[in-house]
Design an enzyme around this catalytic site. Structure first.
Site, PDB file in Angstrom:
ATOM      1  CG  ASP A   1      92.412  -1.426  -7.038  1.00 20.41           C
ATOM      2  OD1 ASP A   1      91.645  -2.019  -6.427  1.00 20.41           O
ATOM      3  OD2 ASP A   1      93.444  -0.446  -6.908  1.00 20.41           O
ATOM      4  CD  GLU A   2      96.886  -1.192  -8.766  1.00 20.78           C
ATOM      5  OE1 GLU A   2      97.036  -1.791  -7.881  1.00 20.78           O
ATOM      6  OE2 GLU A   2      97.356  -0.083  -9.340  1.00 20.78           O
ATOM      7  CB  ALA A   3      91.797  -7.761 -11.631  1.00 22.11           C
TER       8      ALA A   3
END
Length: 502
Positions: free
Chosen positions: A165-167
């Protein structure tokens, strides 16, 4: 009080008799902040099992006893392998499904913050995302996955969660820039998918009985043909997460429809703590109740789109990332966990369910749902002393902040200029000086109780961090004002104005 009663009515009276809820509720342990001591860890597992949880998602982060190169950078309080095995054995005895989570793309701060691994950052400024175009990154990530699984696989581990997540930064590091045009048509999503494919194949080849979960971030808007090209429709199970109170808006029908075209199975992701502000240390409960009710309804609306949609991870973040401040600790969030586990399976809180929570929490027989929601109960669940100390602080701080007569006098007679000059009218400030003194004396008692309670369940650095961020600023401001009043009281006369001179 009116808000609390409204919430209780909202919890207790809403009835949807035709709904059936999630069959599998997995509770998240986030060990990158305030990891519990082993004895407390086991108590939490026992309690949540009694509350109806069917499993746990263990995000060990730097608390896992990695060996080899990673051993040099693990937390100095990291569990030993014997302690990890003891925790897993306890979970197994409770028949809890245990799912390890290891980040394999972003949120890798615990590794990338270190100088020796800083060259593997996607962006050299930010220790968040791994430079996945560099083969050394994949080697490091697979090492962390395999070490974790070598221990977990001894306990019939059916799933592993690989994060993803959240790259926020991709295609920036030199290795990415070199390989993107050659192998991925300058498409960063292709590069990400290829990386996740390699990680997933590593798991399925090394541990054939284990399926791969991942957060849905990179999948939610991806072209269907690209998901299929990299076999992610066969290799991973998406976990759709969102912590808001309006999921119809934040998870629109089109998203669910597109996910169903690629995936036969999907999981949900709600929250019971750690999603209501990065520095919130008292669990407000209502945002989480609203979120989990929404997740119940999402399941009802969209489960027919999938072969399987009966599992949800109820997250309990301890920090927003490795560097963020501590947010709602376990002791302040046990009621939230208990009530939201019920919401996920029944939607409403009936009398029988409330009584089960009261019994599980070792509460006095006279305890009511109102008291649980308001946090005024006298229950004795694991960690309750820490909860009580934090509650006492919240109540005292709120009382002081609402003491209008004190602040009116501060605004008139104890501004920064008064304290700098040690000049004011004692008639107006002597009374507030006594208010500071009374509050500081109560704070001494609360702080001592808090330190004792935290020591029982957390490692020593937790109380130091919690005090530094949430207690000390309040105490120091009170002490500064109390000292200012004392200094002013030593004066009996003043010279002519102006007192500020150029």
């Amino acid at each position: 009080m009116l808000l609390q009663r409204t919430l209780v009515v909202f919890l207790a009276l809403t009835v949807y008799t035709s709904l059936c809820g999630y069959q599998r509720s997995i509770v998240h342990f986030d060990m990158k902040g305030a990891p519990p001591k082993v004895a407390y860890f086991k108590q939490l597992l026992t309690t949540m099992s009694g509350l109806g949880a069917t499993g746990v998602l263990m995000e060990w982060e730097d608390m896992f006893p990695y060996q080899g190169d990673l051993n040099r950078i693990v937390n100095k309080n990291a569990y030993t392998e014997e302690e990890v095995i003891s925790i897993l054995e306890h979970a197994q005895q409770l028949e809890l499904e245990v799912i390890p989570l290891v980040q394999t793309l972003a949120h890798m701060e615990w590794i990338l913050k270190n100088e020796e691994y800083s060259h593997l950052r996607e962006d050299e400024r930010y220790p968040m995302v791994a430079c996945i175009g560099d083969p050394s990154s994949l080697e490091l990530i697979l090492d962390s996955v395999n070490q974790l699984m070598q221990v977990h696989s001894k306990f019939n581990t059916r799933y592993i969660h690989i994060g993803a997540d959240e790259a926020f930064q991709v295609g920036i590091c030199e290795a990415d820039r070199l390989i993107l045009p050659v192998k991925y048509e300058n498409d960063t999503l292709r590069m990400i998918f290829d990386h996740l494919k390699k990680v997933s194949i590593n798991v399925t080849e090394e541990f054939p009985a284990t399926k791969v979960l991942m957060w849905y971030d990179e999948l939610k808007s991806a072209p269907l043909e690209l998901i299929k090209e990299y076999s992610l429709d066969e290799l991973v199970i998406p976990v759709v997460w969102k912590y808001t109170a309006n999921l119809d808006n934040d998870l629109p029908p089109e998203m669910w429809k597109n996910m169903s075209y690629s995936f036969k199975e999907v999981w949900g992701g709600s929250a019971f703590k750690g999603a209501d502000g990065a520095s919130r240390y008292w669990n407000r409960l209502k945002p989480y109740i609203l979120n989990n009710k929404e997740w119940y309804l999402q399941n009802e609306k969209y489960k027919s789109h999938f072969t399987t949609f009966d599992s949800i991870i109820i997250t309990g973040w301890q920090r927003y990332d490795h560097f963020a401040s501590l947010c709602e600790l376990w002791p302040t969030s046990m009621v939230s966990l208990a009530l939201n586990l019920i919401v996920l399976t029944k939607f409403h809180i009936d009398t029988a369910s409330a009584e089960q929570v009261i019994n599980a929490f070792n509460c006095p027989p006279s305890t009511t749902l109102d008291q649980l929601v308001a946090g005024t109960d006298k229950c004795r669940y694991p960690g309750y002393r820490a909860r009580d100390a934090i509650r006492d602080y919240v109540q005292l701080k709120t009382f002081f902040e609402n003491s209008t007569w004190v602040h009116n006098r501060e605004n008139g007679w104890l501004q920064s200029s008064h304290m700098r000059l040690s000049a004011s009218n004692p008639y107006y400030i002597d009374a507030i000086g006594k208010a500071y003194e009374r509050t500081l004396k109560k704070m001494d008692t609360i702080t001592n109780n808090m330190r004792t309670a935290f020591t029982e369940i957390f490692y020593p650095d937790v109380i130091e961090e919690f005090e530094t961020d949430y207690i000390t600023p309040f105490v120091e401001d009170l002490q500064k004002r109390k000292d200012a009043v004392a200094n002013i009281d030593t004066k009996r006369s003043y010279g002519p104005r102006p007192w500020f001179r150029l």
